[in-house]
Each structure stands twice: as C-alpha cells, then as structure tokens.
Design an enzyme around this catalytic site. Structure first.
Site, short mmCIF file in Angstrom:
data_model
loop_
_atom_site.label_atom_id
_atom_site.label_comp_id
_atom_site.label_asym_id
_atom_site.label_seq_id
_atom_site.Cartn_x
_atom_site.Cartn_y
_atom_site.Cartn_z
CD GLU A 56 -4.65 1.25 5.16
OE1 GLU A 56 -5.61 1.93 4.74
OE2 GLU A 56 -3.57 1.76 5.52
CD GLU A 134 -4.24 7.58 0.85
OE1 GLU A 134 -4.04 7.71 2.08
OE2 GLU A 134 -4.48 6.48 0.31
#
Length: 428
Positions: A56, A134
């Site tokens: 993604e 992240e």
C-alpha cells in the site's frame, strides 16, 4: 456487464469481474473515488507478514505515468484532495476525495496508483525505514498497541493473530519480487471493487471507470486460511511498560459478520460501552473515577469476530475496574435489559449511523466495505430497520452465548510485572 440499480446506489459487474458501486449524493459538493481489494494480512504467510501494508505504501512511491512520489502527491495536493490508503486484515483501500469538478483527475490518479506501481528497488529500501518507524510509533501508543496484543492473545500464531503492520525483521528482507508475486495473486479484477460516491454525472461515470480500469489484470484469486478458534480457559497477556496509565482490553469471541445476531451484538455493545450514558462509562468513569476512556465495540470479519472492552485505567484501581467490567458482562447474561435502555441504545446507534454517513468518503466506505467482502449490500435504512427489531430476549441470548468464563481474554500494557492475579479475576 450486469447492472442492478436501486434508489440509493447502483452495482455493476463488468465482464472481467470488476465490481463497481456508484452512490449519488444530492446536494454534495465533493466526490470520493475509492478502490478496495481483497488483500490484507489474513492473505499473508509468516514469511511475508506485513507485505499487504508495505505494498500500500509503495503504490504512492511512483507509477509508470507518475514516476515519483512527488508527482503523485503534488498532483493530488494541487487539486486540494484528501487522500490516503489503509490496510486491514481482509482488505486494502486507496481513495481520494475532491471537489466535484476534479473527479476525472482523482479517478485517473487513483487508478494509476492501483494499476501501475513501479516498485523501484531503491524506493523499497528507503520505505522500509518508514514502515518500521510506523511500527515504532505504534509501540509508543499503548492505547493502540494493546489492541494488537489482544488479537495476538486471542488468535496466536495464525494470520488473524499477526500484526497487520508486519514484523520488522521480515520487512527488512522484502524485495521487489515479493511485491510483484503478491500483487499478481491478489490485485485482480474479480477481487477489486471501485466505488464512487458524492456528486457526479451518473450517465458518464461508468464509461470513465471502465476506461480507467480497462487494463485490470484477470486471473484466479488466491484465498486465505480459515481462522482456527480454540480456547478452553481464560487467558491474559501483560506487557510491562512504565506509564502513567494502564491500558487494557477485555474481550470474548463472537461470530462472523454474516451472522444474523450481529444486530443484537451491536445494540449490546452500545448498552455496554457505546456512549457517555452507557453502563461502563457510568460505572468506571463517573462512579469509580478510574478512567478517562472506557468503551465497548464488536469487530466482525468474514470468518471470525469478537467483542472487546477497552479502557485506560489508574494503576491502583486496575483490579477494581476489571471486576466492575466483568460484573456488567454477567448482568447482561443474566437479566433482560429494560425497554427504556434498549430504546436509548437504538436511538444512539441510529444517530451515529446517520450522522456518520453525511460525507462522500463515509458513504463510499459504507457501501464498499460490504461489497469487498461479498456481503449482500444493505442500505443504511435496511440495516437500521434490522437493528430496531432487536428485542431484550435477543440481547440476553447473545450475552449468554459469548460471555462465558472459558472465553475471557485480557490484554494489558502498564507497570504490571505479574499478570497471574489479573488472570484470577477473569470470572463471570
């Protein structure tokens, strides 16, 4: 091509299997283009855990038409778009929300990102650092991290128990070939849904979508492993962390999104912890003064589901709060809710549903979320009608089915070194 049209939306399946949902919104000034694909962490194996999410990211790093990340971001920013992507256990989504007159540009960019990522090896290596950071960020967010520990506790070493974001060591070893192989198995026409919601010309939109996705690959979609459910006694997972608050999740196994009891479970969840007038909010926050947030909700997927209660608790009141939560579960599994409380919960859910669907992006996700998992589409009105039909007996029945001692689970992050005492509290 087959098209079914209702007063609220239209659903078209192209000859190649691509599914298209259009949801016109009267008076709207914006339009959202959303593409969803049946590809998430439950479609992974352990050696590629996190690839769905990483892929993604890479779709924003360059395409054949827009070779760099700046080309994509600059064009979207240049039209004032709200845009992003997201990955879950069962699907991945890409979207852009724009002013109505920018629909053609949004459709062109989103379809280009989806169909033509170049997966530049140099960008893959750089983005590994971004993805890992992240994950590090979420480690420092215990209110979120405890949710991941909870699913790990519930489902263990299988896709449903793995982190959607992946494993750092696995991510470091990923190559361009991993992306190409995974995309070739999952990013196919039959597994893809394109949703346009908001302000658009209904006569023209289908031709535009067909043209944008004319080169969509076709093939046999690779499936996912069925979730294995196994629990014979209460379970706990405690992660020690010096913090000002203990974050906990207490939950039980439920059922899939296709179960007719889902509406009763939604109402039960709302009564338990759906708002400031809910039982847990009143008990844990207002009476005990032990937490700032406390809430309950159900997460139902295609082949499994659970109900969870989460809270951020003062350390000294941890055991009191756990006991109070379990007492509320026992009450729901023992006594019928009153008609007044039932009506209040239904009205609360109705209001949240209607108000939450005011925007084009919310509408796109509402209809697309059903389509991507091949769930028969219900309009908000149809769903609310079924929810309003829930009775006190329905709620009692669901509570008895899922609130059992052997099915209790507790995950916690906080300055707790020994979870045995907490595990001893897991009784209804």
């Amino acid at each position: 091509m087959k098209t079914a049209k209702t007063k609220t939306y239209s659903r078209t399946v192209l000859d190649n299997g691509l599914r298209i949902i259009t949801v016109p919104q009267k008076g709207a000034l914006a339009v959202t283009v959303l593409v969803l694909v049946e590809a998430g962490s439950k479609y992974e194996t352990k050696d590629i855990n996190g690839l769905s999410h990483f892929l993604e990211h890479m779709c924003f790093k360059g395409t054949k038409k827009r070779p760099t990340a700046m080309d994509i971001a600059g064009e979207l920013d240049g039209i004032g778009a709200e845009y992003n992507a997201f990955t879950s256990q069962e699907w991945t989504g890409y979207y852009a929300k724009v002013q109505a007159h920018e629909l053609d540009t949004a459709l062109d960019i989103i379809s280009d990102m989806y169909l033509n990522p170049i997966f530049d090896p140099k960008e893959i290596e750089k983005e590994k650092g971004v993805v890992i950071e992240e994950l590090n960020m979420y480690e420092d967010m215990p209110q979120r991290r405890v949710q991941e520990l909870f699913t790990q506790l519930m489902y263990g070493d299988q896709p449903a128990g793995w982190d959607v974001g992946g494993n750092k060591e696995v991510i470091r070893e990923m190559t361009r070939e991993h992306f190409l192989n995974y995309r070739g198995k999952h990013y196919l026409a039959d597994a893809t849904s394109v949703i346009v919601a908001g302000a658009f010309n209904e006569k023209e939109i289908m031709k535009k979508i067909e043209h944008a996705f004319r080169e969509m690959p076709v093939g046999k979609k690779e499936g996912k492993l069925v979730v294995k459910e196994a629990q014979k006694k209460p379970a706990t997972f405690v992660k020690f962390k010096e913090s000002d608050q203990s974050h906990l999740v207490i939950g039980v196994r439920a059922f899939s999104m296709f179960d007719k009891r889902r509406y009763a479970l939604d109402v039960l969840s709302d009564i338990l912890g759906g708002g400031m007038s809910s039982r847990l909010f009143q008990r844990v926050r207002e009476e005990l003064g032990a937490a700032y947030y406390v809430k309950a909700g159900a997460d139902l997927l295609t082949d499994h589901g659970y109900l969870e209660i989460s809270a951020g608790v003062e350390h000294s009141k941890l055991e009191i709060v756990v006991t109070a939560i379990l007492k509320e579960l026992k009450t729901l599994a023992t006594l019928r809710v009153t008609e007044a409380e039932l009506a209040r919960a239904k009205d609360h859910l109705s209001g949240r549903t209607v108000l939450g669907l005011e925007t084009s992006d919310a509408l796109a996700m509402y209809y697309g979320g059903q389509e991507v998992v091949r769930e028969p589409i219900e309009t908000p009105e149809e769903a609310l009608k079924k929810m309003h039909a829930v009775t006190p007996e329905d709620i009692l029945g669901v509570a008895k089915d899922i609130f059992k001692n052997e099915g209790l689970n507790l995950a916690l992050i906080g300055p707790v070194k020994d979870g045995k005492k907490l595990e001893g509290l897991l009784k209804i």
